[in-house]
Write a protein that holds these residues in place. Structure first.
Motif, PDB file in Angstrom:
ATOM      1  N   SER A  42       0.823  -1.215   0.000  1.00  0.00           N
ATOM      2  CA  SER A  42       0.000   0.000   0.000  1.00  0.00           C
ATOM      3  C   SER A  42       0.853   1.259   0.000  1.00  0.00           C
ATOM      4  CB  SER A  42      -0.960   0.006   1.190  1.00  0.00           C
ATOM      5  OG  SER A  42      -0.263   0.112   2.421  1.00  0.00           O
ATOM      6  N   ILE A  43       2.178   1.128   0.209  1.00  0.00           N
ATOM      7  CA  ILE A  43       3.050   2.292   0.112  1.00  0.00           C
ATOM      8  C   ILE A  43       3.211   2.760  -1.337  1.00  0.00           C
ATOM      9  CG2 ILE A  43       4.363   1.647   2.177  1.00  0.00           C
ATOM     10  CD1 ILE A  43       6.628   0.784   0.237  1.00  0.00           C
ATOM     11  N   ARG A  44       2.806   1.931  -2.300  1.00  0.00           N
ATOM     12  CA  ARG A  44       2.877   2.324  -3.712  1.00  0.00           C
ATOM     13  C   ARG A  44       1.666   3.179  -4.073  1.00  0.00           C
ATOM     14  NH1 ARG A  44       6.435  -0.485  -6.953  1.00  0.00           N
ATOM     15  NH2 ARG A  44       5.213  -0.194  -8.848  1.00  0.00           N
ATOM     16  N   ASN A  45       1.892   4.207  -4.846  1.00  0.00           N
ATOM     17  CA  ASN A  45       0.820   5.102  -5.271  1.00  0.00           C
ATOM     18  C   ASN A  45       0.002   4.438  -6.375  1.00  0.00           C
ATOM     19  OD1 ASN A  45      -0.828   7.162  -6.130  1.00  0.00           O
ATOM     20  ND2 ASN A  45       0.800   8.660  -6.402  1.00  0.00           N
ATOM     21  N   PRO A  46      -1.286   4.152  -6.143  1.00  0.00           N
ATOM     22  CA  PRO A  46      -2.104   3.495  -7.176  1.00  0.00           C
ATOM     23  C   PRO A  46      -2.227   4.311  -8.451  1.00  0.00           C
ATOM     24  CG  PRO A  46      -3.196   3.427  -5.031  1.00  0.00           C
ATOM     25  CD  PRO A  46      -2.041   4.372  -4.895  1.00  0.00           C
ATOM     26  N   ARG A  47      -1.967   5.608  -8.392  1.00  0.00           N
ATOM     27  CA  ARG A  47      -2.085   6.468  -9.574  1.00  0.00           C
ATOM     28  C   ARG A  47      -0.768   6.589 -10.341  1.00  0.00           C
ATOM     29  NH1 ARG A  47      -4.919   8.539  -5.398  1.00  0.00           N
ATOM     30  NH2 ARG A  47      -7.168   8.869  -5.697  1.00  0.00           N
ATOM     31  N   SER A  48       0.269   5.933  -9.852  1.00  0.00           N
ATOM     32  CA  SER A  48       1.558   6.005 -10.517  1.00  0.00           C
ATOM     33  C   SER A  48       1.530   5.246 -11.840  1.00  0.00           C
ATOM     34  CB  SER A  48       2.648   5.403  -9.619  1.00  0.00           C
ATOM     35  OG  SER A  48       3.845   5.208 -10.350  1.00  0.00           O
ATOM     36  N   VAL A  65       7.372  -1.233  15.135  1.00  0.00           N
ATOM     37  CA  VAL A  65       8.032  -0.098  14.492  1.00  0.00           C
ATOM     38  C   VAL A  65       7.578   1.178  15.202  1.00  0.00           C
ATOM     39  CG1 VAL A  65       8.361   1.172  12.338  1.00  0.00           C
ATOM     40  CG2 VAL A  65       8.059  -1.320  12.290  1.00  0.00           C
ATOM     41  N   PRO A  66       8.489   2.010  15.675  1.00  0.00           N
ATOM     42  CA  PRO A  66       8.099   3.238  16.381  1.00  0.00           C
ATOM     43  C   PRO A  66       7.211   4.140  15.522  1.00  0.00           C
ATOM     44  CG  PRO A  66      10.434   2.797  16.712  1.00  0.00           C
ATOM     45  CD  PRO A  66       9.957   1.836  15.659  1.00  0.00           C
ATOM     46  N   ARG A  67       6.250   4.784  16.167  1.00  0.00           N
ATOM     47  CA  ARG A  67       5.278   5.617  15.458  1.00  0.00           C
ATOM     48  C   ARG A  67       5.954   6.725  14.665  1.00  0.00           C
ATOM     49  NH1 ARG A  67       1.859   7.665  12.841  1.00  0.00           N
ATOM     50  NH2 ARG A  67      -0.109   8.598  13.431  1.00  0.00           N
ATOM     51  N   ASP A  68       6.958   7.369  15.246  1.00  0.00           N
ATOM     52  CA  ASP A  68       7.593   8.479  14.542  1.00  0.00           C
ATOM     53  C   ASP A  68       8.390   8.018  13.331  1.00  0.00           C
ATOM     54  OD1 ASP A  68       9.446   7.205  16.208  1.00  0.00           O
ATOM     55  OD2 ASP A  68      10.718   8.977  16.327  1.00  0.00           O
ATOM     56  N   VAL A  69       8.693   6.723  13.265  1.00  0.00           N
ATOM     57  CA  VAL A  69       9.447   6.180  12.139  1.00  0.00           C
ATOM     58  C   VAL A  69       8.549   5.961  10.924  1.00  0.00           C
ATOM     59  CG1 VAL A  69      10.734   4.165  11.318  1.00  0.00           C
ATOM     60  CG2 VAL A  69      11.237   5.125  13.565  1.00  0.00           C
ATOM     61  N   TYR A  70       7.311   5.505  11.149  1.00  0.00           N
ATOM     62  CA  TYR A  70       6.433   5.186  10.016  1.00  0.00           C
ATOM     63  C   TYR A  70       5.343   6.222   9.781  1.00  0.00           C
ATOM     64  CZ  TYR A  70       2.716   3.473  13.195  1.00  0.00           C
ATOM     65  OH  TYR A  70       1.727   3.373  14.145  1.00  0.00           O
ATOM     66  N   ARG A  71       5.297   7.291  10.582  1.00  0.00           N
ATOM     67  CA  ARG A  71       4.200   8.266  10.490  1.00  0.00           C
ATOM     68  C   ARG A  71       4.067   8.859   9.092  1.00  0.00           C
ATOM     69  NH1 ARG A  71       5.903  11.518  14.031  1.00  0.00           N
ATOM     70  NH2 ARG A  71       4.675  10.810  15.830  1.00  0.00           N
ATOM     71  N   ASP A  72       5.169   9.271   8.492  1.00  0.00           N
ATOM     72  CA  ASP A  72       5.087   9.888   7.162  1.00  0.00           C
ATOM     73  C   ASP A  72       4.612   8.898   6.106  1.00  0.00           C
ATOM     74  OD1 ASP A  72       5.983  12.164   8.356  1.00  0.00           O
ATOM     75  OD2 ASP A  72       7.939  12.212   7.376  1.00  0.00           O
ATOM     76  N   LEU A  73       5.043   7.646   6.208  1.00  0.00           N
ATOM     77  CA  LEU A  73       4.591   6.631   5.254  1.00  0.00           C
ATOM     78  C   LEU A  73       3.116   6.320   5.442  1.00  0.00           C
ATOM     79  CD1 LEU A  73       7.641   4.200   5.173  1.00  0.00           C
ATOM     80  CD2 LEU A  73       6.780   5.587   3.287  1.00  0.00           C
ATOM     81  N   GLU A  74       2.655   6.307   6.686  1.00  0.00           N
ATOM     82  CA  GLU A  74       1.219   6.096   6.923  1.00  0.00           C
ATOM     83  C   GLU A  74       0.398   7.204   6.264  1.00  0.00           C
ATOM     84  OE1 GLU A  74      -2.099   6.307  10.485  1.00  0.00           O
ATOM     85  OE2 GLU A  74       0.031   6.340  11.016  1.00  0.00           O
ATOM     86  N   ALA A  75       0.850   8.450   6.406  1.00  0.00           N
ATOM     87  CA  ALA A  75       0.144   9.566   5.776  1.00  0.00           C
ATOM     88  C   ALA A  75       0.145   9.410   4.254  1.00  0.00           C
ATOM     89  CB  ALA A  75       0.799  10.884   6.180  1.00  0.00           C
ATOM     90  N   LYS A  76       1.239   8.955   3.700  1.00  0.00           N
ATOM     91  CA  LYS A  76       1.338   8.708   2.253  1.00  0.00           C
ATOM     92  C   LYS A  76       0.334   7.646   1.833  1.00  0.00           C
ATOM     93  CE  LYS A  76       4.817   7.288  -1.223  1.00  0.00           C
ATOM     94  NZ  LYS A  76       4.072   6.211  -1.880  1.00  0.00           N
ATOM     95  N   VAL A  77       0.281   6.548   2.573  1.00  0.00           N
ATOM     96  CA  VAL A  77      -0.649   5.460   2.260  1.00  0.00           C
ATOM     97  C   VAL A  77      -2.089   5.956   2.296  1.00  0.00           C
ATOM     98  CG1 VAL A  77      -1.584   3.271   3.122  1.00  0.00           C
ATOM     99  CG2 VAL A  77       0.896   3.608   3.023  1.00  0.00           C
ATOM    100  N   THR A  78      -2.457   6.679   3.347  1.00  0.00           N
ATOM    101  CA  THR A  78      -3.821   7.156   3.506  1.00  0.00           C
ATOM    102  C   THR A  78      -4.214   8.106   2.380  1.00  0.00           C
ATOM    103  OG1 THR A  78      -3.628   6.966   5.909  1.00  0.00           O
ATOM    104  CG2 THR A  78      -5.409   8.344   5.063  1.00  0.00           C
ATOM    105  N   LEU A  79      -3.344   9.047   2.057  1.00  0.00           N
ATOM    106  CA  LEU A  79      -3.655  10.041   1.035  1.00  0.00           C
ATOM    107  C   LEU A  79      -3.747   9.434  -0.351  1.00  0.00           C
ATOM    108  CD1 LEU A  79      -3.962  13.034   0.206  1.00  0.00           C
ATOM    109  CD2 LEU A  79      -1.474  13.134   0.014  1.00  0.00           C
ATOM    110  N   GLU A  80      -2.783   8.608  -0.710  1.00  0.00           N
ATOM    111  CA  GLU A  80      -2.705   8.115  -2.088  1.00  0.00           C
ATOM    112  C   GLU A  80      -3.708   7.010  -2.382  1.00  0.00           C
ATOM    113  OE1 GLU A  80       2.033   9.142  -2.805  1.00  0.00           O
ATOM    114  OE2 GLU A  80       1.396   7.063  -2.529  1.00  0.00           O
ATOM    115  N   ASN A  81      -4.250   6.367  -1.362  1.00  0.00           N
ATOM    116  CA  ASN A  81      -5.222   5.288  -1.587  1.00  0.00           C
ATOM    117  C   ASN A  81      -6.666   5.742  -1.510  1.00  0.00           C
ATOM    118  OD1 ASN A  81      -3.883   2.386  -1.821  1.00  0.00           O
ATOM    119  ND2 ASN A  81      -2.633   3.568  -0.400  1.00  0.00           N
ATOM    120  N   GLU A  82      -6.879   7.031  -1.401  1.00  0.00           N
ATOM    121  CA  GLU A  82      -8.250   7.542  -1.477  1.00  0.00           C
ATOM    122  C   GLU A  82      -8.751   7.424  -2.914  1.00  0.00           C
ATOM    123  OE1 GLU A  82     -10.225   8.053   0.738  1.00  0.00           O
ATOM    124  OE2 GLU A  82      -9.204   8.798   2.539  1.00  0.00           O
TER     125      GLU A  82
END
Length: 460
Positions: free
Chosen positions: A242-248, A442-459
């Protein structure tokens, strides 16, 4: 729940094995005619045998874990006499002449990038130097960052239309680095900051970030570790990818090889065939030998598991060698040889696989110059490897339990939890990604930016 043994090193030297969370003395009695290699305890629940064969194999520990990073970029060179098409970019731009050959340009650029790596305190070399010295990349895998051509990377039409630029593809590969060394992450970050501040490196959908995981001594992981890792990645592929952008434009691997294991591996085809032949029954056949008590417990305690998933795990654990497992987790056709979870180095089906180090490779991260993305992804791959290596790590069970529950919930078209029924697709993807990271530790501060990427790009 009974406590787990957390230090696997003790298992190989004490003569004890863990079976169903009980410690069993596995030292054979000299008068006992039974072959200890054939010992097994059979569960009455599903007919699954918990094999004791694994105790004869050397154990991997987290102190054995190493990783390497491959970063693919594009770099613009400004033709002498031309106006800079990006004057707002204050980083130094490399110059070139129209009459310069591509080989000349590459040699000059690679030397400049290698110099920036050296200025960051690391040893570096280029493919040009290696070739001139009649040496081989293999000689530098453990010691040097290597700068060379990125075969897949090419400018987008918009980039190609920037007048005055000539584009070169660049791959920067780290040496094998010890995962448990506290300085390793800082060393990588220092190199990245030096590269991105001194060069106009860019990444687009033809570029990728690859992570190799292996052992510090260069030996392959034990077969059990690879099976545990394969089981985890099979069940968690959707959340991880899910870290991959479906629109790529490269979402479906148009430019690079890194297709889905659940669709294109021999394991996927075999599991689907068996599930269809058995009319979709999720019942486990008697006599299935599972050499890991945690995986066996998952199979026993989740009768709701989808038939294809159950058959895939059973088939994976039947593999009797590294070669068999490597080919099972690879595709039959050449484009599917190196999947997003790349086990081809163990299958050794082509010259590249036979010559590569015995590592497993993550090939689905899109190219980026976002340092937080790169370091976060590296930490995630490291955590996945660690829980696979630690045969009594309770994180492994937590992750598999949740992944099975999530797949079962989606198959019934309901949310995994009542309060998330109305969540959007992006929110669901982000939540499932977050839950997996939390279960992995995995510490929250380590994956926080990737989680935001996943949430935004999979809408949708």
């Amino acid at each position: 729940m009974a406590p787990y043994i957390q230090e696997p090193d003790m298992l190989s030297s004490s003569g004890y094995w863990v079976v169903d969370r009980r410690i069993v003395n596995a030292t054979p009695n000299p008068s006992d005619p039974l072959d200890p290699h054939r010992l097994a305890i059979e569960s009455p629940k599903q007919g699954i045998k918990h094999s004791l064969m694994e105790a004869t194999a050397p154990l991997d520990t987290v102190h054995d874990l190493s990783f390497g990073v491959e970063l693919k970029f594009l770099l613009p060179l400004l033709v002498q006499g031309e106006r800079d098409p990006e004057p707002e970019d204050h980083r130094k731009v490399n110059m070139t002449r129209l009459r310069d050959s591509e080989a000349t340009r590459r040699e000059q650029v690679y030397d400049c990038i290698a110099k920036s790596i050296s200025q960051a305190g690391e040893k570096s070399t280029t493919i040009s130097r290696i070739t001139k010295d009649a040496s081989h990349e293999r000689a530098f895998w453990k010691s040097h960052w290597i700068v060379k051509k990125a075969n897949s990377a090419e400018p987008t039409p918009e980039q190609a239309n920037l007048e005055g630029y000539v584009w070169l593809s660049v791959e920067v590969s780290s040496p094998s680095l010890p995962a448990k060394d506290a300085e390793t992450k800082h060393r990588i970050e220092t190199v990245l900051r030096s590269l991105f501040s001194n060069h106009r490196l860019v990444a687009n959908y033809t570029c990728e970030v690859h992570i190799h995981i292996g052992r510090t001594d260069g030996q392959p992981f034990s077969l059990t570790t690879l099976k545990r890792l394969g089981t985890l990645l099979w069940m968690g592929e959707e959340q991880i990818r899910s870290i991959r952008n479906p629109r790529s434009p490269n979402y479906h691997n148009v430019y690079t090889w890194g297709f889905e294991t659940r669709k294109h591996s021999r394991l996927a085809l075999r599991a689907q065939e068996i599930a269809l032949r058995e009319h979709g029954s999720a019942a486990c056949q008697d006599g299935v030998l599972v050499e890991d008590w945690q995986v066996a417990e998952v199979l026993e305690t989740h009768p709701e598991m989808q038939a294809k998933d159950r058959k895939a795990i059973e088939e994976l654990w039947k593999a009797g060698s590294h070669t068999e497992l490597g080919r099972l987790l690879s595709g039959e056709k050449k484009p599917y040889r190196r999947l997003g979870f790349n086990f081809s180095a163990f299958g050794q089906e082509d010259e590249r696989a036979r010559n590569n180090p015995r590592t497993m490779e993550f090939r689905m991260m899109e190219g980026t110059t976002n340092i937080n993305y790169i370091l976060g992804w590296l930490s995630i791959c490291k955590a996945l490897a660690e829980v696979a290596m630690m045969r009594s790590d309770d994180r492994y069970l937590m992750v598999l339990d949740r992944l099975i529950g999530q797949r079962h919930a989606r198959s019934r078209s309901v949310g995994a939890r009542r309060e998330t029924v109305s969540e959007t697709q992006g929110q669901r993807c982000g939540r499932e990604f977050r839950e997996m990271m939390d279960d992995l530790g995995v510490p929250r501060d380590v994956y926080r930016d990737l989680e935001a990427k996943v949430t935004l790009e999979n809408e949708v």
